[in-house]
Motif scaffolding. Sequence first.
Motif, PDB file in Angstrom:
ATOM      1  N   LEU A  40       1.739  -2.593  25.388  1.00 57.48           N
ATOM      2  CA  LEU A  40       0.303  -2.341  25.340  1.00 57.48           C
ATOM      3  C   LEU A  40      -0.234  -1.997  26.726  1.00 57.48           C
ATOM      4  N   ALA A  41       0.230  -2.701  27.738  1.00 55.19           N
ATOM      5  CA  ALA A  41      -0.177  -2.403  29.115  1.00 55.19           C
ATOM      6  C   ALA A  41       0.281  -1.001  29.510  1.00 55.19           C
ATOM      7  N   TYR A  42       1.504  -0.654  29.115  1.00 50.33           N
ATOM      8  CA  TYR A  42       2.023   0.682  29.415  1.00 50.33           C
ATOM      9  C   TYR A  42       1.137   1.756  28.782  1.00 50.33           C
ATOM     10  N   HIS A  43       0.775   1.560  27.523  1.00 51.83           N
ATOM     11  CA  HIS A  43      -0.041   2.567  26.839  1.00 51.83           C
ATOM     12  C   HIS A  43      -1.470   2.611  27.364  1.00 51.83           C
ATOM     13  N   ALA A  44      -1.984   1.498  27.851  1.00 51.59           N
ATOM     14  CA  ALA A  44      -3.303   1.519  28.486  1.00 51.59           C
ATOM     15  C   ALA A  44      -3.247   2.379  29.749  1.00 51.59           C
ATOM     16  N   GLY A  45      -2.235   2.180  30.556  1.00 49.08           N
ATOM     17  CA  GLY A  45      -2.055   3.012  31.752  1.00 49.08           C
ATOM     18  C   GLY A  45      -1.786   4.458  31.402  1.00 49.08           C
ATOM     19  N   PHE A  46      -1.007   4.670  30.354  1.00 47.74           N
ATOM     20  CA  PHE A  46      -0.702   6.027  29.914  1.00 47.74           C
ATOM     21  C   PHE A  46      -1.976   6.739  29.452  1.00 47.74           C
ATOM     22  N   SER A  47      -2.831   6.029  28.732  1.00 45.86           N
ATOM     23  CA  SER A  47      -4.077   6.624  28.240  1.00 45.86           C
ATOM     24  C   SER A  47      -4.988   7.027  29.394  1.00 45.86           C
ATOM     25  N   ILE A  48      -5.077   6.194  30.412  1.00 48.22           N
ATOM     26  CA  ILE A  48      -5.879   6.532  31.587  1.00 48.22           C
ATOM     27  C   ILE A  48      -5.294   7.745  32.293  1.00 48.22           C
TER      28      ILE A  48
ATOM     29  N   TRP B 172      10.547  -1.016  23.760  1.00 52.74           N
ATOM     30  CA  TRP B 172      10.523  -1.487  22.372  1.00 52.74           C
ATOM     31  C   TRP B 172      10.971  -2.934  22.220  1.00 52.74           C
ATOM     32  N   GLY B 173      12.008  -3.327  22.904  1.00 50.68           N
ATOM     33  CA  GLY B 173      12.517  -4.694  22.767  1.00 50.68           C
ATOM     34  C   GLY B 173      12.088  -5.613  23.890  1.00 50.68           C
ATOM     35  N   ASN B 174      11.241  -5.156  24.775  1.00 49.27           N
ATOM     36  CA  ASN B 174      10.835  -5.930  25.939  1.00 49.27           C
ATOM     37  C   ASN B 174       9.711  -6.889  25.559  1.00 49.27           C
ATOM     38  N   THR B 175       9.897  -8.173  25.800  1.00 46.63           N
ATOM     39  CA  THR B 175       8.889  -9.180  25.442  1.00 46.63           C
ATOM     40  C   THR B 175       8.103  -9.674  26.658  1.00 46.63           C
ATOM     41  N   THR B 176       8.205  -8.965  27.766  1.00 43.84           N
ATOM     42  CA  THR B 176       7.492  -9.355  28.981  1.00 43.84           C
ATOM     43  C   THR B 176       5.981  -9.286  28.772  1.00 43.84           C
ATOM     44  N   LEU B 177       5.274 -10.251  29.350  1.00 40.44           N
ATOM     45  CA  LEU B 177       3.820 -10.249  29.303  1.00 40.44           C
ATOM     46  C   LEU B 177       3.259  -9.879  30.677  1.00 40.44           C
ATOM     47  N   VAL B 178       2.272  -9.011  30.681  1.00 39.48           N
ATOM     48  CA  VAL B 178       1.592  -8.624  31.914  1.00 39.48           C
ATOM     49  C   VAL B 178       0.344  -9.501  32.028  1.00 39.48           C
ATOM     50  N   PHE B 179       0.085 -10.048  33.201  1.00 38.84           N
ATOM     51  CA  PHE B 179      -1.036 -10.973  33.429  1.00 38.84           C
ATOM     52  C   PHE B 179      -0.950 -12.206  32.525  1.00 38.84           C
ATOM     53  N   GLY B 180       0.226 -12.488  32.002  1.00 36.27           N
ATOM     54  CA  GLY B 180       0.437 -13.673  31.208  1.00 36.27           C
ATOM     55  C   GLY B 180       0.004 -13.592  29.751  1.00 36.27           C
ATOM     56  N   PHE B 181      -0.607 -12.491  29.314  1.00 37.41           N
ATOM     57  CA  PHE B 181      -1.078 -12.414  27.926  1.00 37.41           C
ATOM     58  C   PHE B 181      -0.930 -11.030  27.289  1.00 37.41           C
ATOM     59  N   LEU B 182      -0.730  -9.987  28.072  1.00 37.36           N
ATOM     60  CA  LEU B 182      -0.723  -8.617  27.566  1.00 37.36           C
ATOM     61  C   LEU B 182       0.719  -8.114  27.422  1.00 37.36           C
ATOM     62  N   PRO B 183       1.143  -7.779  26.216  1.00 39.85           N
ATOM     63  CA  PRO B 183       2.502  -7.258  26.040  1.00 39.85           C
ATOM     64  C   PRO B 183       2.715  -5.985  26.880  1.00 39.85           C
ATOM     65  N   ILE B 184       3.910  -5.843  27.409  1.00 38.48           N
ATOM     66  CA  ILE B 184       4.211  -4.735  28.318  1.00 38.48           C
ATOM     67  C   ILE B 184       3.980  -3.373  27.656  1.00 38.48           C
TER      68      ILE B 184
END
Length: 74
Positions: A39-47, A25-37
Amino acid sequence: MKLPALISIIVFVILFVLHQDFWNWGNTTLVFGFLPIGLAYHAGFSITAAIFWFLVSKFAWPHAIEKWADEPND
């Protein structure tokens, strides 16, 4: 209850808990330099969830009930 159904229920509960991802919730890390962590987590979770439900329908589907439902009524 058969083993595939029991395993499916256990994995479902684990996925239910992991879906909440309160640790991001409070993590502002970006994955691949543009994707919020988050959102990336939920993309992986959805797969992961899609693969899980495919496996549930393949291995834990109640074929006996489906066969019974397809029988002609007298």
